[in-house]
Design an enzyme around this catalytic site. Sequence first.
Site, PDB file in Angstrom:
ATOM      1  N   ASP A  67       0.797  -1.472   0.012  1.00 14.87           N
ATOM      2  CA  ASP A  67      -0.500  -0.183  -0.803  1.00 14.87           C
ATOM      3  C   ASP A  67       0.545   1.384  -0.104  1.00 14.87           C
ATOM      4  O   ASP A  67       1.912   1.501   0.607  1.00 14.87           O
ATOM      5  CB  ASP A  67      -1.151   0.093   1.421  1.00 14.87           C
ATOM      6  CG  ASP A  67      -0.109  -0.751   2.626  1.00 14.87           C
ATOM      7  OD1 ASP A  67       1.242   0.013   2.266  1.00 14.87           O
ATOM      8  OD2 ASP A  67      -1.404  -0.808   3.484  1.00 14.87           O
ATOM      9  N   ASP A 136      -8.025  -1.963  14.112  1.00 21.03           N
ATOM     10  CA  ASP A 136      -9.472  -2.744  13.780  1.00 21.03           C
ATOM     11  C   ASP A 136      -8.847  -3.970  12.847  1.00 21.03           C
ATOM     12  O   ASP A 136      -9.721  -4.157  12.362  1.00 21.03           O
ATOM     13  CB  ASP A 136      -9.991  -1.546  13.261  1.00 21.03           C
ATOM     14  CG  ASP A 136      -8.425  -0.696  11.174  1.00 21.03           C
ATOM     15  OD1 ASP A 136      -7.849  -1.412  11.122  1.00 21.03           O
ATOM     16  OD2 ASP A 136      -9.103   0.246  10.965  1.00 21.03           O
ATOM     17  N   HIS A 138      -7.173  -4.343   9.729  1.00 19.22           N
ATOM     18  CA  HIS A 138      -7.194  -3.972   8.916  1.00 19.22           C
ATOM     19  C   HIS A 138      -5.565  -4.484   8.467  1.00 19.22           C
ATOM     20  O   HIS A 138      -4.487  -4.659   9.052  1.00 19.22           O
ATOM     21  CB  HIS A 138      -6.479  -2.577   8.342  1.00 19.22           C
ATOM     22  CG  HIS A 138      -6.293  -2.011   8.858  1.00 19.22           C
ATOM     23  ND1 HIS A 138      -5.914  -0.252   9.574  1.00 19.22           N
ATOM     24  CD2 HIS A 138      -4.363  -1.658   8.547  1.00 19.22           C
ATOM     25  CE1 HIS A 138      -5.030  -0.007  10.446  1.00 19.22           C
ATOM     26  NE2 HIS A 138      -4.433  -0.328   9.286  1.00 19.22           N
ATOM     27  N   GLU A 143      -9.396  -1.475   5.002  1.00 17.94           N
ATOM     28  CA  GLU A 143     -10.292  -0.907   6.481  1.00 17.94           C
ATOM     29  C   GLU A 143     -11.387  -2.157   6.422  1.00 17.94           C
ATOM     30  O   GLU A 143     -11.796  -2.669   5.348  1.00 17.94           O
ATOM     31  CB  GLU A 143     -10.786   0.390   6.253  1.00 17.94           C
ATOM     32  CG  GLU A 143      -9.316   1.370   6.487  1.00 17.94           C
ATOM     33  CD  GLU A 143      -8.774   0.517   8.104  1.00 17.94           C
ATOM     34  OE1 GLU A 143      -8.882   0.555   8.436  1.00 17.94           O
ATOM     35  OE2 GLU A 143      -8.413   2.704   8.302  1.00 17.94           O
TER      36      GLU A 143
HETATM   37  C1  GLP Z   1      -0.581   0.516   8.911  1.00 12.70           C
HETATM   38  C2  GLP Z   1      -0.542  -0.166   7.433  1.00 12.70           C
HETATM   39  C3  GLP Z   1      -0.600  -1.885   7.159  1.00 12.70           C
HETATM   40  C4  GLP Z   1       0.212  -2.104   9.406  1.00 12.70           C
HETATM   41  C5  GLP Z   1      -0.549  -1.200  10.105  1.00 12.70           C
HETATM   42  C6  GLP Z   1       0.325  -1.725  11.421  1.00 12.70           C
HETATM   43  O1  GLP Z   1      -2.225   1.210   8.821  1.00 12.70           O
HETATM   44  N1  GLP Z   1      -0.714   0.139   5.822  1.00 12.70           N
HETATM   45  O2  GLP Z   1      -0.116  -2.305   6.733  1.00 12.70           O
HETATM   46  O3  GLP Z   1      -0.116  -2.961   9.305  1.00 12.70           O
HETATM   47  O4  GLP Z   1       0.158   0.094   9.828  1.00 12.70           O
HETATM   48  O5  GLP Z   1       1.000  -0.863  11.561  1.00 12.70           O
HETATM   49  P1  GLP Z   1       1.785  -1.325  13.363  1.00 12.70           P
HETATM   50  O6  GLP Z   1       2.657  -1.777  12.746  1.00 12.70           O
HETATM   51  O7  GLP Z   1       2.714  -0.412  13.117  1.00 12.70           O
HETATM   52  O8  GLP Z   1       1.149  -1.839  14.024  1.00 12.70           O
END
Ligand code: GLP
Length: 236
Positions: A67, A136, A138, A143
């Site tokens: 992404d 959440d 995702h 989402e």
């Molecule tokens: C972002 C990314 C996700 C990731 C998520 C969790 O929103 N787009 O791919 O998994 O954050 O991030 P973290 O690993 O910092 O909790």
Amino acid sequence: MNFIKVDSYEKLSITAANIIAAQIIMKPNCVLGLATGSSPVGTYKELIKKCDAGELDFSTVTSVNLDEYVGLDGSHDQSYRYFMNTNLFDHVNIDKARTAVPSGMSDDLAAEGAAYDKHIASLGGIDLQLLGIGLDGHIGFNEPADVFVKETHEVELHESTIEANARFFADIKDVPTKAITMGMGAIMNAKKVLLVANGANKKDILEKSFFGPITPQVPASILQLHPDVTVIYSEN
Ligand code: GLP
């Protein structure tokens, strides 16, 4: 599903890096699906160590990232292209021409998404997809929604995601409100999925995702239908 619980972030990172290294060793021209967020940072550090030690060769590896934020170009220090360059690509012998991150700067994000899916298909799909998980549920930036979206698409980020990601920006107002993300099609078509999560705050969403009902309101729950998923979790 293979659920591996470890007792430190360091062990999580070493275990995940070993799985990715095994993939590269077994198939040197593999396609890796890569993720951003704080969870995979340690994994990337361990991969860099292996490359430095001459144990791993990225020269024939291709990558596709999940992404990107809409409106940030690759030189912005919070863009996911910048993240990938600084956390991994600049430190291993991967050919950057073989690394893809969707562009959040395109005027036509629907066309960008279609081209991205075409690119993934032209590579023969993803051999190993690395994922984190949002609070959440995702994955990528898919989402919670009424439906699972198959294709790479533009998304409106949820308030909780913006709040969670505000820690990386000077001000919450600077956090983009939209993103472009790989859809569930390419993720579910990946031959293997490796999800890394750490922190006590991820426990509930992991339980919901992997042991609750399969619903687009908990996007990661779709992974229950994937035949080869490994989850590595450290509560610390
Ligand atoms: C972002 C990314 C996700 C990731 C998520 C969790 O929103 N787009 O791919 O998994 O954050 O991030 P973290 O690993 O910092 O909790």
